[in-house]
Design a protein around this motif. Structure first.
Motif, PDB file in Angstrom:
ATOM      1  N   ARG A  42      -7.835  17.136 -14.738  1.00 41.72           N
ATOM      2  CA  ARG A  42      -7.222  15.907 -14.207  1.00 41.72           C
ATOM      3  C   ARG A  42      -7.201  14.867 -15.327  1.00 41.72           C
ATOM      4  NH1 ARG A  42      -6.991  19.214 -10.902  1.00 41.72           N
ATOM      5  NH2 ARG A  42      -7.287  19.107  -8.640  1.00 41.72           N
ATOM      6  N   ASP A  55      -4.420   4.422 -10.327  1.00 43.35           N
ATOM      7  CA  ASP A  55      -5.379   5.084  -9.441  1.00 43.35           C
ATOM      8  C   ASP A  55      -5.039   6.555  -9.216  1.00 43.35           C
ATOM      9  OD1 ASP A  55      -3.054   4.387  -8.085  1.00 43.35           O
ATOM     10  OD2 ASP A  55      -4.076   4.216  -6.149  1.00 43.35           O
ATOM     11  N   LYS A  56      -3.999   7.033  -9.891  1.00 43.22           N
ATOM     12  CA  LYS A  56      -3.587   8.429  -9.730  1.00 43.22           C
ATOM     13  C   LYS A  56      -3.910   9.219 -10.989  1.00 43.22           C
ATOM     14  CE  LYS A  56      -1.727   7.355  -5.766  1.00 43.22           C
ATOM     15  NZ  LYS A  56      -2.393   7.784  -4.493  1.00 43.22           N
ATOM     16  N   SER A  95       0.512   3.293 -11.824  1.00 42.99           N
ATOM     17  CA  SER A  95      -0.230   4.180 -10.922  1.00 42.99           C
ATOM     18  C   SER A  95      -1.606   4.493 -11.500  1.00 42.99           C
ATOM     19  CB  SER A  95       0.558   5.484 -10.691  1.00 42.99           C
ATOM     20  OG  SER A  95       1.817   5.220 -10.112  1.00 42.99           O
ATOM     21  N   THR A 144       4.509   7.332 -14.631  1.00 40.57           N
ATOM     22  CA  THR A 144       3.091   7.065 -14.366  1.00 40.57           C
ATOM     23  C   THR A 144       2.740   5.586 -14.416  1.00 40.57           C
ATOM     24  OG1 THR A 144       2.573   7.385 -16.722  1.00 40.57           O
ATOM     25  CG2 THR A 144       2.412   9.315 -15.287  1.00 40.57           C
TER      26      THR A 144
END
Length: 424
Positions: free
Chosen positions: A27, A384-385, A382, A379
């Motif tokens: 991730r 928090d992603k 974002s 992106t």
């Protein structure tokens, strides 16, 4: 005269708040591509940290007096060869007022002189003279305690490997060969440890964070899908024999394929890659003719060295790519196309022709400049992603039976997270 792009003075990185997802290198928080504080911290931790960086090719500073300007992160660097044949690396910043000393990409001089106040330096960076040091008619000038030996261009460590000059600011960086590891060193020498000849260079600005390009060159399976020229004309496809090799530390990687070993049928690939035009023919089929340069049958390889160096071999087109951060959402990508001094005129012509496959307007690499910008834009906002990187598993391990994997991408983030000190 080529004047280098401006470089703002580095500032102390603001506090950074980031906890890495528990899945680790599988991730990647989107915040790392757009956060100014993280970008500033990278300049300290990576570009001035215990890391070796590409500076130039040794052949570019081959003669006494040769000068090459380059970058480590945002810091401008000079590489020189002095009269005794020794190589030197130093910051391109005058010890007086901080101005750039060398303004050309390449030059050959007996010494280095800042155009602002004419402070003059030896090729090893030691200060040798100051204009009006004794003033004019006995008035002005430097104070009596002024000592030339106390002022010089800031030196950096340099080492040469396989015709490449590397540099680091850090005394803690291990010796270069230890930093690279055995397999990385061996493959680097395979392609580069020959008398090299520069065939051409160019650079391009790509509108994305530098780490997106570092991901892109480690992503071995997108080439079959995005670069349909490769798929259509059987230059590099996932159904060829090939593999992924990661260094012991996982930071560096090698991706390779063999054009002679197509494993799947055209019908299979057509079902997988809808945009590939399998019935297409080239008006100039000689573009893809190649000779066997090595005994291992590898006809396409991408080798990365953390953080910003790529060595590419596509058929017979050999090139170095290195990329320089120009801001949180902008990167300059440099291409240096190479041959060997021992090439025949026909071989050199083929290398030059195949250079059209890649580069800023290449038949293949054109797409990468777009797709990385798409990720940068997609992106943004974002924080928090996070991206999902599990093709081929969740770990960063070599796989010499398949390139349908993101193992090398995970390897980059494994190293990045480690050196940046981000905790899960």
């Amino acid at each position: 005269m080529h004047v280098q792009p401006s470089c703002e003075t580095a500032v102390v990185a603001p506090p950074v708040s980031l906890r890495w997802p528990k899945e680790g290198a599988a991730r990647v928080p989107y915040k790392v591509f757009s956060d100014a504080g993280i970008y500033a911290l990278e300049q300290q931790k990576i570009f001035r940290g215990p890391v070796w960086h590409y500076l130039c090719l040794e052949t570019e500073v081959n003669k006494p007096g040769d000068i090459r300007t380059t970058w480590i992160g945002e810091t401008p660097i000079i590489v020189t060869r002095d009269e005794e044949g020794r190589l030197h690396g130093m910051v391109n910043r005058c010890a007086h007022k901080g101005a750039l000393v060398c303004l050309k990409n390449k030059d050959n001089k007996k010494s280095l002189t800042c155009v602002y106040h004419a402070w003059n330096y030896n090729l090893d960076g030691r200060l040798r003279g100051v204009a009006f040091r004794n003033g004019v008619r006995g008035k002005g000038g430097m104070p009596e305690d002024f000592d030339l030996s106390q002022h010089r261009l800031q030196p950096i460590r340099t080492e040469v490997m396989a015709g490449i000059v590397f540099g680091t600011f850090s005394d803690e960086a291990p010796p270069l060969e230890e930093y690279l590891g055995d397999r990385t060193t061996a493959f680097l020498k395979r392609n580069m440890d020959h008398p090299l000849k520069v065939l051409g260079t160019h650079s391009q600005i790509i509108h994305n964070n530098w780490k997106l390009y570092a991901e892109n060159v480690r992503d071995s399976y997108h080439a079959t899908l995005l670069h349909t020229f490769y798929t259509t004309f059987k230059v590099n496809r996932l159904d060829m024999d090939g593999g992924i090799i990661l260094s012991d530390r996982k930071w560096h990687h090698i991706s390779y394929s063999k054009r002679a070993t197509l494993e799947a049928s055209a019908e299979y690939m057509q079902a997988q890659v809808h945009s590939a035009q399998y019935g297409s023919e080239l008006d100039g089929p000689e573009l893809l003719k190649a000779w066997d340069g090595f005994d291992d049958q590898i006809t396409h390889s991408i080798q990365t060295i953390f953080p910003t160096l790529v060595i590419q071999l596509t058929l017979n087109s050999l090139a170095v790519r290195f990329f320089v951060p120009r801001g949180v959402d902008k990167t300059e990508l440099y291409w240096v196309f190479l041959g060997y001094e021992g090439d025949t005129p026909e071989q050199e012509k083929m290398r030059v022709m195949q250079g059209n496959l890649t580069g800023a307007a290449g038949l293949v690499a054109l797409e990468d400049g777009c797709i990385n910008a798409f990720v940068q834009r997609g992106t943004h906002g974002s924080d928090d992603k996070a991206s999902f990187i599990e093709m081929g598993g969740k770990t960063a391990e070599s796989n010499e039976s398949s390139r349908a994997t993101e193992a090398a991408v995970r390897g980059f983030w494994h190293g990045y997270k480690e050196i940046m000190g981000f905790e899960q």
